[in-house]
Design an enzyme around this catalytic site. Sequence first.
Site, short mmCIF file in Angstrom:
data_model
loop_
_atom_site.label_atom_id
_atom_site.label_comp_id
_atom_site.label_asym_id
_atom_site.label_seq_id
_atom_site.Cartn_x
_atom_site.Cartn_y
_atom_site.Cartn_z
CB SER A 8 -0.92 0.04 1.21
OG SER A 8 -1.59 1.12 1.35
CG HIS A 33 -4.12 -1.17 -2.01
ND1 HIS A 33 -5.26 -1.67 -2.37
CD2 HIS A 33 -4.37 -0.39 -0.88
CE1 HIS A 33 -6.50 -1.29 -1.80
NE2 HIS A 33 -5.76 -0.66 -0.91
CG ASP A 35 -5.13 3.03 0.69
OD1 ASP A 35 -6.20 2.10 0.49
OD2 ASP A 35 -4.32 2.64 1.17
CG MET A 37 -8.18 7.70 2.20
SD MET A 37 -7.24 7.97 3.71
CE MET A 37 -6.60 6.30 3.64
CG HIS A 67 -9.28 0.93 -1.15
ND1 HIS A 67 -9.25 0.54 0.03
CD2 HIS A 67 -10.79 0.96 -0.98
CE1 HIS A 67 -9.90 0.59 0.91
NE2 HIS A 67 -11.01 0.81 0.35
CG MET A 69 -11.43 3.85 1.76
SD MET A 69 -9.88 4.07 2.63
CE MET A 69 -8.74 4.13 1.34
CG MET A 138 -12.28 -2.25 4.14
SD MET A 138 -10.76 -1.85 3.42
CE MET A 138 -9.70 -1.11 4.47
CG ASP A 176 -6.64 -2.43 2.56
OD1 ASP A 176 -5.59 -2.00 3.31
OD2 ASP A 176 -7.24 -1.38 1.93
#
Length: 217
Positions: A8, A33, A35, A37, A67, A69, A138, A176
């Site tokens: 990540s 990965h 992330d 947000m 990913h 979010m 998650m 994750d």
Amino acid sequence: MANILAPSLLAGDHAALGASARVVQDLGLAWLHVDIMDGHFVPNLSFGPETVAALRRNGISLFLDVHLMLSEPQRYIEAFAKAGASLISIHIEPAIDHADTLRRIRALGCQNGIVLNPGTPVSAIEPYLDQVDLVLAMTVQPGFGGQPFRRDVLPKLTEIDALRRQRGLSFRLEVDGGIDLASARECRACGVDTFVAGTSFFRAPDRRAYADTIAAL
Ligand code: DX5
Ligand code: ZN
């Protein structure tokens, strides 16, 4: 299904993200990965589409597992696809048109994924299982790296793996949050094949040995 380790980027060096991605690529790993947000669906901020585009411009050819979010992921999938995402996953929790968004991700040329938080039951994602390339369960409440692994999620992993078998589906099952060699082993025993690891990967004294151990679980 062969195990995949997806380090990540959130746990990488935010002043040198390209160099952190390069570490993963130079190890010969396939996935990274990423992330994303929005400070709304989760109480933190991270990267945007430009981060993904800049990685591509800087020679990162890894499979980028993005990913989202976000409370309104449907507004951003096109930007991430154009920036060079390989897979885009969206959470089940926001009240959006998931079927349409998952379809659109594929129409944009990416693989798609559906994500559920630790407190969300498997029944919430069941209607979408035959439309996805990946299910991400998650194993922490999303928003921050470095949190402890939630063992209470293990029965849900077994449940998702059982549904996959029963229905003859071939989506990847990814975890994750709080993944290290010990928790990864527990997840593997529940049918997980894809492991996101931030803190434990970037802080591992020997990242090659770490990756080899995950591959052999
Ligand atoms: C958490 C993120 C994770 C995070 C995991 O909200 O979705 O991908 O980077 O970090 P570790 O592996 O440190 O728990
Ligand atoms: Zn993540």
